[in-house]
Design a protein around this motif. Structure first.
Motif, PDB file in Angstrom:
ATOM      1  N   PHE A   1     -13.913  10.296  25.836  1.00  0.00           N
ATOM      2  CA  PHE A   1     -12.606  10.627  26.038  1.00  0.00           C
ATOM      3  C   PHE A   1     -11.834  11.132  24.669  1.00  0.00           C
ATOM      4  CE2 PHE A   1     -13.654   7.387  29.310  1.00  0.00           C
ATOM      5  CZ  PHE A   1     -13.202   7.966  30.416  1.00  0.00           C
ATOM      6  N   LYS A   2     -12.818  11.324  23.653  1.00  0.00           N
ATOM      7  CA  LYS A   2     -12.025  11.680  22.531  1.00  0.00           C
ATOM      8  C   LYS A   2     -12.747  13.117  21.804  1.00  0.00           C
ATOM      9  CE  LYS A   2     -10.366   7.325  20.785  1.00  0.00           C
ATOM     10  NZ  LYS A   2     -10.598   6.430  19.793  1.00  0.00           N
ATOM     11  N   PRO A   3     -12.112  14.003  21.439  1.00  0.00           N
ATOM     12  CA  PRO A   3     -12.659  15.222  20.716  1.00  0.00           C
ATOM     13  C   PRO A   3     -13.630  14.379  19.608  1.00  0.00           C
ATOM     14  CG  PRO A   3     -10.581  15.186  20.115  1.00  0.00           C
ATOM     15  CD  PRO A   3     -10.752  14.065  21.081  1.00  0.00           C
ATOM     16  N   SER A   4     -14.864  15.574  19.142  1.00  0.00           N
ATOM     17  CA  SER A   4     -15.811  14.691  18.151  1.00  0.00           C
ATOM     18  C   SER A   4     -15.401  15.566  16.976  1.00  0.00           C
ATOM     19  CB  SER A   4     -17.113  15.212  18.748  1.00  0.00           C
ATOM     20  OG  SER A   4     -17.298  16.646  18.868  1.00  0.00           O
ATOM     21  N   ASN A   5     -14.527  16.451  17.006  1.00  0.00           N
ATOM     22  CA  ASN A   5     -14.380  17.508  15.735  1.00  0.00           C
ATOM     23  C   ASN A   5     -13.772  16.722  14.649  1.00  0.00           C
ATOM     24  OD1 ASN A   5     -11.741  17.434  16.956  1.00  0.00           O
ATOM     25  ND2 ASN A   5     -11.273  19.398  16.692  1.00  0.00           N
ATOM     26  N   SER A   6     -13.047  15.291  14.870  1.00  0.00           N
ATOM     27  CA  SER A   6     -12.348  14.724  13.780  1.00  0.00           C
ATOM     28  C   SER A   6     -13.399  13.519  13.023  1.00  0.00           C
ATOM     29  CB  SER A   6     -11.191  14.048  14.184  1.00  0.00           C
ATOM     30  OG  SER A   6     -11.119  13.419  15.138  1.00  0.00           O
ATOM     31  N   LEU A   7     -14.490  13.575  13.996  1.00  0.00           N
ATOM     32  CA  LEU A   7     -15.283  12.499  13.618  1.00  0.00           C
ATOM     33  C   LEU A   7     -16.167  12.550  12.212  1.00  0.00           C
ATOM     34  CD1 LEU A   7     -16.992  11.245  16.907  1.00  0.00           C
ATOM     35  CD2 LEU A   7     -15.516   9.832  15.505  1.00  0.00           C
ATOM     36  N   LEU A   8     -16.297  11.482  11.416  1.00  0.00           N
ATOM     37  CA  LEU A   8     -16.941  11.349  10.294  1.00  0.00           C
ATOM     38  C   LEU A   8     -18.610  11.389  10.834  1.00  0.00           C
ATOM     39  CD1 LEU A   8     -16.584  11.473   7.095  1.00  0.00           C
ATOM     40  CD2 LEU A   8     -16.813   9.119   7.227  1.00  0.00           C
ATOM     41  N   HIS A   9     -19.561  11.629   9.889  1.00  0.00           N
ATOM     42  CA  HIS A   9     -20.723  11.722  10.324  1.00  0.00           C
ATOM     43  C   HIS A   9     -21.248  10.103  10.870  1.00  0.00           C
ATOM     44  CE1 HIS A   9     -25.233  11.647  10.248  1.00  0.00           C
ATOM     45  NE2 HIS A   9     -25.091  13.025  10.480  1.00  0.00           N
ATOM     46  N   GLU A  10     -21.795   9.967  11.941  1.00  0.00           N
ATOM     47  CA  GLU A  10     -22.224   8.745  12.370  1.00  0.00           C
ATOM     48  C   GLU A  10     -22.807   7.585  11.563  1.00  0.00           C
ATOM     49  OE1 GLU A  10     -26.040   9.906  15.051  1.00  0.00           O
ATOM     50  OE2 GLU A  10     -23.946  10.818  15.609  1.00  0.00           O
ATOM     51  N   PHE A  11     -23.805   8.166  10.574  1.00  0.00           N
ATOM     52  CA  PHE A  11     -24.340   7.354   9.844  1.00  0.00           C
ATOM     53  C   PHE A  11     -23.432   6.743   8.650  1.00  0.00           C
ATOM     54  CE2 PHE A  11     -28.037   9.575  11.603  1.00  0.00           C
ATOM     55  CZ  PHE A  11     -28.816   8.552  12.038  1.00  0.00           C
ATOM     56  N   ASP A  12     -22.428   7.609   8.090  1.00  0.00           N
ATOM     57  CA  ASP A  12     -21.522   7.263   7.256  1.00  0.00           C
ATOM     58  C   ASP A  12     -20.508   6.052   8.097  1.00  0.00           C
ATOM     59  OD1 ASP A  12     -21.640   8.584   4.768  1.00  0.00           O
ATOM     60  OD2 ASP A  12     -20.980  10.473   5.742  1.00  0.00           O
ATOM     61  N   ARG A  13     -20.155   6.345   9.083  1.00  0.00           N
ATOM     62  CA  ARG A  13     -19.353   5.437   9.786  1.00  0.00           C
ATOM     63  C   ARG A  13     -20.428   3.948  10.089  1.00  0.00           C
ATOM     64  NH1 ARG A  13     -18.458   7.139  14.997  1.00  0.00           N
ATOM     65  NH2 ARG A  13     -19.562   9.010  14.754  1.00  0.00           N
ATOM     66  N   LEU A  14     -21.329   4.046  10.432  1.00  0.00           N
ATOM     67  CA  LEU A  14     -22.427   2.779  10.388  1.00  0.00           C
ATOM     68  C   LEU A  14     -22.525   2.149   9.247  1.00  0.00           C
ATOM     69  CD1 LEU A  14     -24.515   1.316  12.334  1.00  0.00           C
ATOM     70  CD2 LEU A  14     -26.280   2.866  11.454  1.00  0.00           C
ATOM     71  N   HIS A  15     -22.612   2.913   8.002  1.00  0.00           N
ATOM     72  CA  HIS A  15     -22.871   2.478   6.712  1.00  0.00           C
ATOM     73  C   HIS A  15     -21.359   1.591   6.454  1.00  0.00           C
ATOM     74  CE1 HIS A  15     -24.452   1.591   2.832  1.00  0.00           C
ATOM     75  NE2 HIS A  15     -23.224   2.222   2.357  1.00  0.00           N
ATOM     76  N   MET A  16     -20.508   2.161   6.611  1.00  0.00           N
ATOM     77  CA  MET A  16     -19.121   1.425   6.539  1.00  0.00           C
ATOM     78  C   MET A  16     -18.941   0.250   7.263  1.00  0.00           C
ATOM     79  SD  MET A  16     -16.417   4.427   5.911  1.00  0.00           S
ATOM     80  CE  MET A  16     -16.458   5.460   7.093  1.00  0.00           C
ATOM     81  N   VAL A  17     -19.307   0.177   8.303  1.00  0.00           N
ATOM     82  CA  VAL A  17     -19.305  -0.990   9.324  1.00  0.00           C
ATOM     83  C   VAL A  17     -20.108  -2.185   8.680  1.00  0.00           C
ATOM     84  CG1 VAL A  17     -19.582  -2.190  11.659  1.00  0.00           C
ATOM     85  CG2 VAL A  17     -18.611   0.148  11.454  1.00  0.00           C
TER      86      VAL A  17
END
Length: 194
Positions: free
Chosen positions: A43-59
């Protein structure tokens, strides 16, 4: 094992996510809460998303000192965009003795009928629903009284990742909005800066 699943882009993870996850782990019948990092929300556009591995690392950085919280990258190995029903099927197959519940805001409950195979999700899993300030309409009675849906009076924090990204882009302080380890990581890699 009773596992609550809190899905999100976590772009970036912030204290609102952490307070909610911890509240659910500590104040419901769940044994743990897993944060499910979604590579792409349908339901959201992906163009504003940081790379998934960076987001995983931050979590991982954000929850490393909390034994009641976990993180999973299950959706990284699934077709994109990922659908909750498919993620639940994968997790049930991998952890057959676990009971998985979904944690969602009441705004998501109001649009739950649009989710892929929502009837099957509700037949097999409990929903733990927390209040959202952005919800303009009340939850219909048939959902409030559904045996699989529990309304949880979790604390309401009006903090958004969009607001935090804007602060970072403009060089404004994000102190107390982000865990210190996450803020340090973002600054060291110059993430979200213009």
């Amino acid at each position: 094992m009773r596992v609550g699943l809190l899905f999100g882009s976590f772009n970036p993870i912030h204290i609102g996510h952490l307070i909610l996850a911890n509240y659910m782990a500590a104040n419901t019948n769940l044994d743990t809460v897993w944060l499910v990092v979604s590579p792409q929300n349908p339901f959201k556009p992906s163009n504003s998303l940081l790379h998934e591995f960076d987001r995983l690392h931050m979590v991982r950085l954000a929850i490393e000192d909390n034994p009641d919280l976990g993180v999973t990258d299950t959706e990284f190995r699934m077709p994109k965009p990922s659908y909750t029903i498919d993620t639940l099927a994968y997790l049930k197959e991998k952890y057959p003795t676990y009971q998985f519940s979904l944690i969602m805001g009441e705004d998501n409950l109001l649009t739950f009928h649009k989710w892929k195979n929502h009837e099957q999700i509700l037949a097999d899993h409990n929903l733990l629903v927390y209040p959202r300030k952005s919800s303009a309409q009340p939850i219909p009675a048939n959902l409030q009284e559904h045996p699989r849906i529990t309304l949880v009076p979790a604390p309401l924090l009006d903090i958004s990742a969009t607001f935090i990204r804007q602060c970072l882009k403009e060089g404004k302080s994000t102190r107390y909005l982000l865990p210190e380890s996450v803020e340090t990581y973002i600054k060291s890699k110059k993430l979200y800066h213009s």
